[in-house]
Design a protein around this motif. Structure first.
Motif, PDB file in Angstrom:
ATOM      1  N   UNK A  33     -45.361  14.930 -14.473  1.00 34.48           N
ATOM      2  CA  UNK A  33     -44.722  16.314 -14.605  1.00 34.48           C
ATOM      3  C   UNK A  33     -45.284  17.078 -15.799  1.00 34.48           C
ATOM      4  N   UNK A  34     -45.720  18.243 -15.509  1.00 35.13           N
ATOM      5  CA  UNK A  34     -46.161  18.915 -16.753  1.00 35.13           C
ATOM      6  C   UNK A  34     -45.026  19.832 -17.618  1.00 35.13           C
ATOM      7  N   UNK A  35     -43.699  19.530 -17.290  1.00 35.80           N
ATOM      8  CA  UNK A  35     -42.840  20.263 -18.178  1.00 35.80           C
ATOM      9  C   UNK A  35     -42.275  21.688 -17.626  1.00 35.80           C
ATOM     10  N   UNK A  36     -41.466  22.177 -18.311  1.00 36.93           N
ATOM     11  CA  UNK A  36     -40.342  23.158 -17.790  1.00 36.93           C
ATOM     12  C   UNK A  36     -39.731  22.932 -16.489  1.00 36.93           C
ATOM     13  N   UNK A  37     -38.860  21.952 -16.552  1.00 39.37           N
ATOM     14  CA  UNK A  37     -38.039  21.458 -15.360  1.00 39.37           C
ATOM     15  C   UNK A  37     -36.877  22.493 -15.249  1.00 39.37           C
ATOM     16  N   UNK A  38     -36.429  23.420 -16.277  1.00 37.87           N
ATOM     17  CA  UNK A  38     -35.270  24.154 -16.080  1.00 37.87           C
ATOM     18  C   UNK A  38     -35.609  25.655 -16.215  1.00 37.87           C
ATOM     19  N   UNK A  39     -34.672  26.454 -16.193  1.00 37.95           N
ATOM     20  CA  UNK A  39     -34.617  27.991 -16.427  1.00 37.95           C
ATOM     21  C   UNK A  39     -35.382  28.595 -15.439  1.00 37.95           C
ATOM     22  N   UNK A  40     -34.729  29.495 -14.800  1.00 41.63           N
ATOM     23  CA  UNK A  40     -35.081  30.157 -13.721  1.00 41.63           C
ATOM     24  C   UNK A  40     -34.134  30.351 -12.436  1.00 41.63           C
ATOM     25  N   UNK A  41     -34.301  29.439 -11.703  1.00 40.98           N
ATOM     26  CA  UNK A  41     -33.453  29.022 -10.434  1.00 40.98           C
ATOM     27  C   UNK A  41     -32.044  28.210 -11.026  1.00 40.98           C
ATOM     28  N   UNK A  88     -34.814  33.121 -18.270  1.00 41.80           N
ATOM     29  CA  UNK A  88     -34.343  32.234 -17.178  1.00 41.80           C
ATOM     30  C   UNK A  88     -33.127  31.208 -17.715  1.00 41.80           C
ATOM     31  N   UNK A  89     -32.879  31.575 -19.155  1.00 40.44           N
ATOM     32  CA  UNK A  89     -31.720  30.695 -19.767  1.00 40.44           C
ATOM     33  C   UNK A  89     -30.466  30.809 -19.313  1.00 40.44           C
ATOM     34  N   UNK A  90     -30.192  32.026 -18.912  1.00 43.92           N
ATOM     35  CA  UNK A  90     -28.690  32.629 -18.437  1.00 43.92           C
ATOM     36  C   UNK A  90     -28.419  31.842 -17.216  1.00 43.92           C
ATOM     37  N   UNK A  91     -29.234  31.321 -16.366  1.00 43.90           N
ATOM     38  CA  UNK A  91     -29.167  30.913 -14.860  1.00 43.90           C
ATOM     39  C   UNK A  91     -28.712  29.397 -15.236  1.00 43.90           C
ATOM     40  N   UNK A 233     -36.588  30.109  -1.032  1.00 45.11           N
ATOM     41  CA  UNK A 233     -35.767  29.010  -1.089  1.00 45.11           C
ATOM     42  C   UNK A 233     -34.511  29.435  -1.708  1.00 45.11           C
ATOM     43  N   UNK A 234     -34.461  30.553  -2.506  1.00 45.29           N
ATOM     44  CA  UNK A 234     -33.513  30.814  -3.325  1.00 45.29           C
ATOM     45  C   UNK A 234     -33.204  32.455  -2.995  1.00 45.29           C
ATOM     46  N   UNK A 235     -32.961  32.884  -1.778  1.00 43.97           N
ATOM     47  CA  UNK A 235     -32.981  34.367  -1.400  1.00 43.97           C
ATOM     48  C   UNK A 235     -31.848  35.094  -2.282  1.00 43.97           C
ATOM     49  N   UNK A 236     -30.855  34.409  -2.509  1.00 42.82           N
ATOM     50  CA  UNK A 236     -29.966  35.309  -3.205  1.00 42.82           C
ATOM     51  C   UNK A 236     -29.814  35.191  -4.941  1.00 42.82           C
ATOM     52  N   UNK A 237     -30.834  34.656  -5.373  1.00 39.91           N
ATOM     53  CA  UNK A 237     -31.243  34.618  -7.011  1.00 39.91           C
ATOM     54  C   UNK A 237     -32.303  35.338  -7.180  1.00 39.91           C
ATOM     55  N   UNK A 238     -32.381  35.680  -8.577  1.00 37.60           N
ATOM     56  CA  UNK A 238     -33.417  36.330  -9.036  1.00 37.60           C
ATOM     57  C   UNK A 238     -34.593  35.428  -9.756  1.00 37.60           C
ATOM     58  N   UNK A 239     -34.259  34.286  -9.980  1.00 34.49           N
ATOM     59  CA  UNK A 239     -35.221  33.452 -10.817  1.00 34.49           C
ATOM     60  C   UNK A 239     -35.584  34.054 -12.144  1.00 34.49           C
ATOM     61  N   UNK A 240     -36.785  34.146 -12.461  1.00 33.54           N
ATOM     62  CA  UNK A 240     -37.288  34.709 -13.365  1.00 33.54           C
ATOM     63  C   UNK A 240     -37.888  36.131 -13.303  1.00 33.54           C
ATOM     64  N   UNK A 241     -37.753  36.679 -12.368  1.00 33.83           N
ATOM     65  CA  UNK A 241     -38.231  37.970 -11.873  1.00 33.83           C
ATOM     66  C   UNK A 241     -37.423  39.114 -12.336  1.00 33.83           C
TER      67      UNK A 241
END
Length: 241
Positions: A33-41, A88-91, A233-241
């Motif tokens: 796994x190359x990292x960045x498991x968190x922040x976004x969704x 992405x930290x807020x999520x 897959x997460x239609x009601x979320x923003x992710x990092x967009x």
């Protein structure tokens, strides 16, 4: 037995389930796994729970991403910053509101034990972002660059494909390892959604934090499998967009 490399997940557990299923991953496979498991969704804590469990059944290598380091600072030292929130930290902060203290301690331990890089016996380097020392990772003066650097990928993108490795101007960083696998800088920035190879560098971050899919790739055959785009897959979320 296969060696499979996985790009940046960014809290997208549904996508992680999809790629493991589509690649028909078994306990015989090594997973890097190359990292960045968190922040976004919204499922950052659940992603870490899943990875901790996966490590009991599979041979896993977990590399440290910059977002993982930011989460560790927040969980361990209450270190907070607005810039992290915007990226992405807020999520993640919201998702941790329902996580029990004991489980937070397990996550801290997981994050502390992440590796800066992995160098295998076939001279392949797996690292989240890059490195700057022309003699390689073991000579890096600034280890944080392992998960923050973008110059390795930017240089690879700018390099002419006609330039030979024995050219005097050829960057020495690209002659040390047979292959380098990175995430960190999504290939969606160059309008791609599949892994991209430039020089000896394979970028496997296919934009799962945004509107791209998550990718798992067999490093020997270069066959890869992808999830649905994360915004589907997460239609009601923003992710990092």
């Amino acid at each position: 037995m296969r060696t499979l490399v996985i790009g940046d997940i960014h809290g997208g557990l549904h996508a992680l389930h999809q790629i493991l299923e589509r690649a028909k991953v078994t306990a015989k496979d090594t997973l890097i796994f190359l990292g960045d498991y968190v922040d976004g969704w919204s499922q950052s804590p659940q992603v870490i729970d899943f990875l901790i469990e996966l490590n009991t059944t599979n041979n896993c290598v977990f590399i440290r991403g910059n977002h993982d380091e930011l989460l560790l600072h927040w969980l361990k030292d209450n270190k907070d910053n607005l810039l992290w929130y915007k990226h992405g930290g807020e999520a993640t902060v919201i998702a941790y509101e329902t996580v029990e203290e004991g489980n937070k301690q397990r996550h801290i331990e997981f994050l502390q034990n992440l590796q800066d890089f992995y160098h295998d016996d076939q001279n392949r380097l797996f690292i989240h972002a890059g490195f700057t020392n022309m003699n390689g990772v073991n000579f890096e003066y600034f280890p944080r660059l392992f998960y923050w650097d973008r110059t390795l990928w930017e240089t690879a993108l700018a390099l002419s494909s006609s330039m030979k490795t024995d050219d005097l101007l050829y960057p020495k960083r690209f002659t040390i390892y047979n292959e380098i696998y990175i995430g960190h800088t999504p290939v969606t920035r160059i309008n791609k959604t599949t892994p991209v190879k430039k020089a000896c560098v394979w970028n496997v971050d296919t934009g799962a934090a945004f509107k791209g899919p998550l990718t798992i790739m067999d490093v020997d055959t270069k066959e890869f499998w992808q999830s649905e785009p994360l915004d589907k897959l997460y239609p009601y979320e923003k992710g990092r967009n």
